[in-house]
Design a protein around this motif. Structure first.
Motif, short mmCIF file in Angstrom:
data_model
loop_
_atom_site.label_atom_id
_atom_site.label_comp_id
_atom_site.label_asym_id
_atom_site.label_seq_id
_atom_site.Cartn_x
_atom_site.Cartn_y
_atom_site.Cartn_z
N VAL A 15 72.97 49.30 -51.03
CA VAL A 15 72.28 49.40 -49.74
C VAL A 15 73.28 49.18 -48.60
O VAL A 15 73.24 49.88 -47.59
CB VAL A 15 71.10 48.40 -49.66
N GLN A 16 74.19 48.23 -48.77
CA GLN A 16 75.20 47.99 -47.74
C GLN A 16 76.07 49.23 -47.55
O GLN A 16 76.37 49.61 -46.41
CB GLN A 16 76.09 46.80 -48.13
N GLU A 17 76.45 49.87 -48.64
CA GLU A 17 77.28 51.06 -48.54
C GLU A 17 76.53 52.21 -47.87
O GLU A 17 77.09 52.93 -47.05
CB GLU A 17 77.75 51.49 -49.94
N ALA A 18 75.25 52.35 -48.20
CA ALA A 18 74.46 53.46 -47.66
C ALA A 18 74.07 53.26 -46.20
O ALA A 18 73.99 54.24 -45.45
CB ALA A 18 73.20 53.65 -48.50
N THR A 19 73.82 52.00 -45.80
CA THR A 19 73.27 51.77 -44.46
C THR A 19 74.18 50.97 -43.54
O THR A 19 74.00 50.99 -42.32
CB THR A 19 71.94 51.00 -44.54
N GLY A 20 75.12 50.23 -44.10
CA GLY A 20 75.95 49.33 -43.30
C GLY A 20 75.29 47.98 -43.06
O GLY A 20 75.90 47.07 -42.51
N ALA A 21 74.04 47.84 -43.47
CA ALA A 21 73.30 46.59 -43.26
C ALA A 21 74.00 45.43 -43.96
O ALA A 21 74.44 45.55 -45.10
CB ALA A 21 71.88 46.72 -43.78
N GLY A 22 74.12 44.32 -43.25
CA GLY A 22 74.71 43.12 -43.83
C GLY A 22 76.22 43.13 -43.92
O GLY A 22 76.80 42.25 -44.54
N THR A 23 76.86 44.07 -43.26
CA THR A 23 78.32 44.17 -43.37
C THR A 23 79.06 43.63 -42.15
O THR A 23 80.30 43.63 -42.14
CB THR A 23 78.75 45.63 -43.60
N ASN B 235 71.63 47.92 -36.62
CA ASN B 235 70.36 48.54 -36.23
C ASN B 235 69.68 49.24 -37.42
O ASN B 235 69.29 50.40 -37.34
CB ASN B 235 70.56 49.52 -35.06
N VAL B 236 69.56 48.50 -38.53
CA VAL B 236 68.96 49.02 -39.75
C VAL B 236 67.56 48.45 -39.91
O VAL B 236 67.36 47.25 -39.79
CB VAL B 236 69.83 48.68 -40.99
N THR B 237 66.61 49.34 -40.21
CA THR B 237 65.20 48.94 -40.34
C THR B 237 64.79 48.84 -41.81
O THR B 237 65.50 49.30 -42.71
CB THR B 237 64.28 49.98 -39.66
N ASN B 238 63.61 48.26 -42.03
CA ASN B 238 63.02 48.22 -43.38
C ASN B 238 62.95 49.63 -43.96
O ASN B 238 63.26 49.84 -45.13
CB ASN B 238 61.61 47.63 -43.33
N GLY B 239 62.53 50.57 -43.15
CA GLY B 239 62.38 51.95 -43.61
C GLY B 239 63.70 52.57 -44.03
O GLY B 239 63.75 53.34 -45.00
N MET B 240 64.77 52.23 -43.33
CA MET B 240 66.09 52.76 -43.68
C MET B 240 66.56 52.18 -45.01
O MET B 240 67.17 52.88 -45.83
CB MET B 240 67.09 52.47 -42.57
N ILE B 241 66.24 50.92 -45.26
CA ILE B 241 66.59 50.30 -46.53
C ILE B 241 65.77 50.93 -47.66
O ILE B 241 66.31 51.26 -48.71
CB ILE B 241 66.41 48.77 -46.47
N LYS B 242 64.49 51.15 -47.42
CA LYS B 242 63.64 51.80 -48.42
C LYS B 242 64.14 53.21 -48.71
O LYS B 242 64.20 53.64 -49.87
CB LYS B 242 62.18 51.83 -48.00
N ALA B 243 64.52 53.93 -47.67
CA ALA B 243 65.04 55.29 -47.85
C ALA B 243 66.31 55.29 -48.70
O ALA B 243 66.50 56.16 -49.55
CB ALA B 243 65.29 55.95 -46.50
N ALA B 244 67.19 54.31 -48.47
CA ALA B 244 68.42 54.22 -49.26
C ALA B 244 68.09 53.95 -50.73
O ALA B 244 68.68 54.55 -51.63
CB ALA B 244 69.32 53.11 -48.70
N ILE B 245 67.11 53.09 -50.97
CA ILE B 245 66.70 52.79 -52.35
C ILE B 245 66.04 54.01 -52.98
O ILE B 245 66.32 54.36 -54.13
CB ILE B 245 65.80 51.54 -52.37
N ASP B 246 65.20 54.69 -52.22
CA ASP B 246 64.56 55.91 -52.73
C ASP B 246 65.60 56.98 -53.06
O ASP B 246 65.38 57.82 -53.93
CB ASP B 246 63.54 56.46 -51.73
N ALA B 247 66.73 56.94 -52.36
CA ALA B 247 67.80 57.92 -52.58
C ALA B 247 68.76 57.50 -53.70
O ALA B 247 69.72 58.20 -53.97
CB ALA B 247 68.57 58.16 -51.28
#
Length: 62
Positions: free
Chosen positions: A32-40, A12-24
């Protein structure tokens, strides 16, 4: 770009959550996978995440 659009349905990861991880500070797909779990989980969104990482890091020092 719709920041509320879901990219990774498994986590349940959105574009905004990926952008926030990159901004951080995330700079790679793995960051990004480590920060959000996306793609894991199933991995079907990996190419979309990779594209977003490229798009959101343009102009940022890699």
């Amino acid at each position: 770009m719709d920041m509320e659009k879901t990219v990774c349905y498994c986590m349940n990861v959105t574009n905004g959550m990926i952008k926030a991880a990159i901004d951080a500070g995330a700079k790679t797909l793995e960051d990004v996978q480590e920060a959000t779990g996306a793609g894991t989980v199933c991995g079907s969104c990996i190419e979309n995440i990779r594209h977003l990482v490229d798009e959101f890091t343009v102009g940022q020092e890699k």
